[in-house]
Design a protein around this motif. Structure first.
Motif, PDB file in Angstrom:
ATOM      1  N   GLU A   1     -18.190  54.757 -32.937  1.00 28.42           N
ATOM      2  CA  GLU A   1     -18.659  53.395 -32.668  1.00 28.42           C
ATOM      3  C   GLU A   1     -17.602  52.555 -31.949  1.00 28.42           C
ATOM      4  O   GLU A   1     -17.926  51.686 -31.156  1.00 28.42           O
ATOM      5  N   GLY A   2     -16.341  52.825 -32.226  1.00 21.50           N
ATOM      6  CA  GLY A   2     -15.272  52.050 -31.603  1.00 21.50           C
ATOM      7  C   GLY A   2     -15.133  52.255 -30.102  1.00 21.50           C
ATOM      8  O   GLY A   2     -14.585  51.404 -29.400  1.00 21.50           O
ATOM      9  N   VAL A   3     -15.614  53.379 -29.583  1.00 18.02           N
ATOM     10  CA  VAL A   3     -15.548  53.611 -28.128  1.00 18.02           C
ATOM     11  C   VAL A   3     -16.922  53.629 -27.474  1.00 18.02           C
ATOM     12  O   VAL A   3     -17.055  53.335 -26.297  1.00 18.02           O
ATOM     13  N   ASP A   4     -17.953  54.004 -28.252  1.00 15.60           N
ATOM     14  CA  ASP A   4     -19.299  54.111 -27.699  1.00 15.60           C
ATOM     15  C   ASP A   4     -20.288  53.744 -28.807  1.00 15.60           C
ATOM     16  O   ASP A   4     -20.734  54.599 -29.562  1.00 15.60           O
ATOM     17  N   PRO A   5     -20.644  52.442 -28.893  1.00  8.31           N
ATOM     18  CA  PRO A   5     -21.461  51.965 -30.021  1.00  8.31           C
ATOM     19  C   PRO A   5     -22.789  52.699 -30.180  1.00  8.31           C
ATOM     20  O   PRO A   5     -23.326  52.756 -31.281  1.00  8.31           O
ATOM     21  N   SER A   6     -23.354  53.272 -29.120  1.00  5.39           N
ATOM     22  CA  SER A   6     -24.662  53.935 -29.275  1.00  5.39           C
ATOM     23  C   SER A   6     -24.543  55.459 -29.346  1.00  5.39           C
ATOM     24  O   SER A   6     -25.540  56.176 -29.232  1.00  5.39           O
ATOM     25  N   PHE A   7     -23.319  55.955 -29.556  1.00  8.62           N
ATOM     26  CA  PHE A   7     -23.080  57.403 -29.555  1.00  8.62           C
ATOM     27  C   PHE A   7     -24.010  58.149 -30.513  1.00  8.62           C
ATOM     28  O   PHE A   7     -24.642  59.140 -30.153  1.00  8.62           O
ATOM     29  N   SER A   8     -24.111  57.637 -31.745  1.00  5.48           N
ATOM     30  CA  SER A   8     -24.867  58.385 -32.763  1.00  5.48           C
ATOM     31  C   SER A   8     -26.358  58.460 -32.437  1.00  5.48           C
ATOM     32  O   SER A   8     -27.044  59.369 -32.883  1.00  5.48           O
ATOM     33  N   GLU A   9     -26.857  57.503 -31.631  1.00  4.86           N
ATOM     34  CA  GLU A   9     -28.274  57.544 -31.249  1.00  4.86           C
ATOM     35  C   GLU A   9     -28.505  58.539 -30.130  1.00  4.86           C
ATOM     36  O   GLU A   9     -29.567  59.125 -30.006  1.00  4.86           O
ATOM     37  N   LYS A  10     -27.480  58.735 -29.291  1.00  4.76           N
ATOM     38  CA  LYS A  10     -27.645  59.591 -28.112  1.00  4.76           C
ATOM     39  C   LYS A  10     -27.420  61.069 -28.407  1.00  4.76           C
ATOM     40  O   LYS A  10     -27.938  61.939 -27.739  1.00  4.76           O
ATOM     41  N   VAL A  11     -26.589  61.340 -29.413  1.00  3.39           N
ATOM     42  CA  VAL A  11     -26.145  62.703 -29.667  1.00  3.39           C
ATOM     43  C   VAL A  11     -27.259  63.539 -30.328  1.00  3.39           C
ATOM     44  O   VAL A  11     -28.074  63.011 -31.071  1.00  3.39           O
ATOM     45  N   SER A  12     -27.309  64.827 -29.970  1.00  2.68           N
ATOM     46  CA  SER A  12     -28.280  65.736 -30.604  1.00  2.68           C
ATOM     47  C   SER A  12     -27.541  66.760 -31.457  1.00  2.68           C
ATOM     48  O   SER A  12     -26.385  67.085 -31.183  1.00  2.68           O
ATOM     49  N   ALA A  13     -28.231  67.293 -32.443  1.00  5.15           N
ATOM     50  CA  ALA A  13     -27.613  68.293 -33.331  1.00  5.15           C
ATOM     51  C   ALA A  13     -27.100  69.473 -32.503  1.00  5.15           C
ATOM     52  O   ALA A  13     -27.796  69.960 -31.606  1.00  5.15           O
ATOM     53  N   GLY A  14     -25.877  69.889 -32.776  1.00  2.02           N
ATOM     54  CA  GLY A  14     -25.297  71.026 -32.062  1.00  2.02           C
ATOM     55  C   GLY A  14     -24.462  70.641 -30.852  1.00  2.02           C
ATOM     56  O   GLY A  14     -23.795  71.499 -30.248  1.00  2.02           O
ATOM     57  N   ASP A  15     -24.483  69.365 -30.475  1.00  6.45           N
ATOM     58  CA  ASP A  15     -23.664  68.914 -29.344  1.00  6.45           C
ATOM     59  C   ASP A  15     -22.179  69.099 -29.660  1.00  6.45           C
ATOM     60  O   ASP A  15     -21.792  69.229 -30.822  1.00  6.45           O
ATOM     61  N   ILE A  16     -21.370  69.096 -28.591  1.00  7.25           N
ATOM     62  CA  ILE A  16     -19.937  69.382 -28.734  1.00  7.25           C
ATOM     63  C   ILE A  16     -19.119  68.236 -28.136  1.00  7.25           C
ATOM     64  O   ILE A  16     -19.453  67.714 -27.073  1.00  7.25           O
ATOM     65  N   ILE A  17     -18.051  67.848 -28.814  1.00  4.80           N
ATOM     66  CA  ILE A  17     -17.130  66.852 -28.260  1.00  4.80           C
ATOM     67  C   ILE A  17     -15.990  67.580 -27.560  1.00  4.80           C
ATOM     68  O   ILE A  17     -15.402  68.509 -28.124  1.00  4.80           O
ATOM     69  N   VAL A  18     -15.687  67.165 -26.321  1.00  5.98           N
ATOM     70  CA  VAL A  18     -14.525  67.676 -25.603  1.00  5.98           C
ATOM     71  C   VAL A  18     -13.622  66.477 -25.300  1.00  5.98           C
ATOM     72  O   VAL A  18     -14.094  65.444 -24.808  1.00  5.98           O
ATOM     73  N   ALA A  19     -12.350  66.589 -25.664  1.00  6.85           N
ATOM     74  CA  ALA A  19     -11.446  65.446 -25.514  1.00  6.85           C
ATOM     75  C   ALA A  19     -10.086  65.872 -24.981  1.00  6.85           C
ATOM     76  O   ALA A  19      -9.812  67.068 -24.826  1.00  6.85           O
ATOM     77  N   GLY A  20      -9.257  64.872 -24.727  1.00  3.86           N
ATOM     78  CA  GLY A  20      -7.910  65.105 -24.185  1.00  3.86           C
ATOM     79  C   GLY A  20      -6.914  65.412 -25.283  1.00  3.86           C
ATOM     80  O   GLY A  20      -7.225  66.083 -26.268  1.00  3.86           O
ATOM     81  N   LYS A  21      -5.704  64.866 -25.113  1.00  5.60           N
ATOM     82  CA  LYS A  21      -4.657  65.197 -26.082  1.00  5.60           C
ATOM     83  C   LYS A  21      -4.653  64.242 -27.276  1.00  5.60           C
ATOM     84  O   LYS A  21      -5.147  63.130 -27.174  1.00  5.60           O
ATOM     85  N   ASN A  22      -4.083  64.722 -28.395  1.00  2.00           N
ATOM     86  CA  ASN A  22      -3.849  63.908 -29.586  1.00  2.00           C
ATOM     87  C   ASN A  22      -5.133  63.361 -30.204  1.00  2.00           C
ATOM     88  O   ASN A  22      -5.162  62.243 -30.713  1.00  2.00           O
TER      89      ASN A  22
END
Lengths: 419, 164
Positions: free
Chosen positions: B39-60
């Motif tokens: 929510e702190g970076v993308d307030p509607s994230f939980s509404e957009k995401v589907s089961a099984g989706d994957i997060i890819v991110a940078g360092k740390n």
């Protein structure tokens, strides 16, 4: 083979002659800590496992400090769970309101964490106790649940980085500035998985309060722990408080370090970490014109009596700017009483500040000073991430107590020399 | 076992305060925490995401507090795993302890885009981006930690050992 203090403490707690960096080891713990945010998960896991007793009811500390005095019904429910668990399992160190203080200030003050200890806490700033010459690190709630059963925790033995500080501190420069400077130099992941060992002539001159501030923020460089070898200053602090015997360890002179850094502290002025990472540091003289809405003086980083005295020294005879709200939070009941008895409350109230009971409250945007949209705070706390103290568009600037106090008077970020 | 899903991309130093902001730390329920994930970076994230989706991110990834609510929220939102250049250490151990699959893999931050379809072979550590054809290799996991995963997390591991 020569060893660092960290390797010696960990070896002593595995029952082995020695351990080497990179090894995964199971370590006996001297104290396990959890707070009102992290304890509930640990308690639920522990009770689900249907274990009849904790490993040692005198080696667990439960400190409801984050949302306490209970900010709402749900936080009251979480603390009630801790209270019930503490009673059921005879946990000796559950701190009820009135005895409760900010965990990382309270535990050393009460002599519950000591040199040579291995301490784990379900709170990232558990690394604070490294200032006493302990190995101390933040873990998760599941680690605490498991440790309450076994009295042990698994660790990868960390490599150490040696930070040496030479020279004489300028006026108004504190442990907070040294650690902000260091994080600014190596970055927020500059010490990931490592132990940061702070040493040198400038560290030896620091009182325990400043040493704790430095070790407290080791996590902000990603470190597993921060540690300072115990000396006479340490022994003077712990000898009258210790609740049990302890051992002191020192690094061998030719111990192995992953990296070594040397700083001349006489070149360092008070630092300010700009949003939104603790590594975004600048000298306060180069802050520019940053108007502020709030100043917070307190937290596990800077809520000790020495911090409050420093803030009062700056504020005495001044009134804060009309645009600013000043919140002072003594970290424990005894610090609160001492500040009151020394007349510091008079100074804060005369300056138009308020004094809060001990709580983590505003540091993590919990309560007691949450920021609204676009608001800016200068704060003696430890994190300035997006939304840390409230609305996602609010901003936090990290600084020492003198800078926070001076900024409250100026209405913008500035140092005490400007008053 | 292979995990396959659609990618949500995040940058460097994604901290636990943005993964799950502190006001929500009055819950220990994964599904409830999941509603406020990121929510702190993308307030509607939980509404957009589907089961099984994957997060890819940078360092740390996961720097900051020790709150286990962060991996719980990610799991509760339906994310199957997190792939990053590197992880902050408390988040790293929490994920293994509570059973969120995570993979440290150099090059993923630049090499994988939002919306790509990727798969991760949990046995070999091979990561394939089926959208652009690139492959990556996840760092190997020490045997002890592999054991934690196989046992079903730290509590299961400890209780199994206790029973002997």
């Amino acid at each position: 083979m020569p060893k660092t203090i960290t390797e010696k403490i960990l070896a002593a707690h595995t029952g082995r002659e020695s351990v080497v960096p990179g090894e995964l080891v199971s370590v006996r713990i001297d104290m396990a800590l959890a707070n009102d945010i992290t304890a509930p998960i640990a308690i639920e896991l522990f009770e689900k496992a249907q274990i009849p007793a904790v490993f040692d009811s005198e080696r667990i500390a439960l400190v409801p400090d984050h949302f306490v005095p209970n900010k709402d019904i749900r936080s009251a429910t979480q603390v009630a769970l801790m209270r019930r668990f503490a009673k059921k399992y005879g946990i000796k160190y559950f701190f009820e309101l009135g005895e409760m203080g900010i965990e990382h200030v309270l535990l050393p003050e009460q002599g519950l964490v000591l040199p040579g200890d291995v301490v784990i806490g379900a709170d990232s700033h558990t690394c604070t106790y490294g200032a006493l010459g302990a190995f101390s690190t933040g873990v998760g709630s599941t680690d605490i649940a498991a440790a309450m059963i076994t009295g042990e925790v698994w660790f990868r033995v960390p490599e150490s980085i040696k930070f040496t500080y030479h020279g004489q501190l300028q006026e108004w420069v504190t442990g907070k500035d040294l650690i902000l400077w260091t994080i600014g130099d190596i970055g927020v992941d500059g010490a990931t998985y490592k132990a940061m060992e702070f040493q040198g002539p400038a560290i030896e001159t620091l009182p325990m309060s400043d040493r704790m501030t430095m070790a407290n923020m080791a996590i902000e460089a990603g470190a597993k722990s921060g540690i300072i070898a115990p000396d006479q200053v340490t022994l003077d602090y712990v000898s009258s408080r210790a609740t049990r015997p302890f051992e002191t360890y020192l690094s061998d002179p030719d111990a192995n370090y992953d990296q070594e850094k040397t700083y001349d502290v006489s070149q360092i002025e008070p630092q300010v970490a700009f949003p939104h990472l603790p590594e975004n540091t600048r000298p306060v003289s180069e802050a520019g014109i940053i108007p502020i809405d709030q100043a917070v003086i307190g937290s596990c980083t800077n809520g000790r009596i020495e911090d409050l005295r420093m803030a009062a020294r700056v504020l005495k005879g001044h009134t804060i700017d009309k645009t600013v709200r000043l919140i002072v939070i003594p970290a424990t009941p005894s610090i609160y009483r001492q500040a009151m008895n020394e007349g510091l409350f008079e100074v804060f109230l005369d300056a138009r500040g308020i004094v809060s009971p001990p709580t983590c409250g505003p540091c993590l945007g919990g309560f007691m000073g949450v920021l609204g949209p676009g608001e800016r705070a200068v704060s003696t706390t430890n994190r300035n991430f997006v939304g840390r103290m409230g609305h996602p568009t609010s901003e936090v600037y990290l600084a020492n107590p003198a800078v926070a106090a001076a900024s409250a008077v100026l209405g913008r970020i500035g140092g005490p020399e400007e008053l | 076992m292979t995990l396959e899903g659609t990618v949500w991309k995040f940058g460097d130093n994604i901290d636990t305060d943005v993964i799950i902001p502190a006001p929500y730390l009055v819950s220990t329920d994964s599904a409830e925490l999941g509603k406020h994930c990121m929510e702190g970076v993308d307030p509607s994230f939980s509404e957009k995401v589907s089961a099984g989706d994957i997060i890819v991110a940078g360092k740390n990834f996961g720097c900051g507090s020790s709150r286990e609510h962060a991996p719980m929220a990610i799991k509760g939102a339906g994310i199957s795993c997190v792939v990053a250049e590197s992880f902050a250490r408390i988040f790293f151990r929490n994920a293994f302890n509570m059973g969120l699959a995570i993979f440290e893999a150099p090059g993923v931050s630049d090499g994988i885009s939002a919306g790509d379809r990727i798969s991760i072979n949990q046995d070999t550590g091979e990561i394939i981006d089926h959208t652009n054809g690139k492959t990556f290799s996840a760092n190997t996991i020490p045997p002890f930690m592999q054991g934690l995963i196989e046992a079903g997390g730290l509590m299961a591991y400890v209780l199994k050992k206790r029973r002997g």
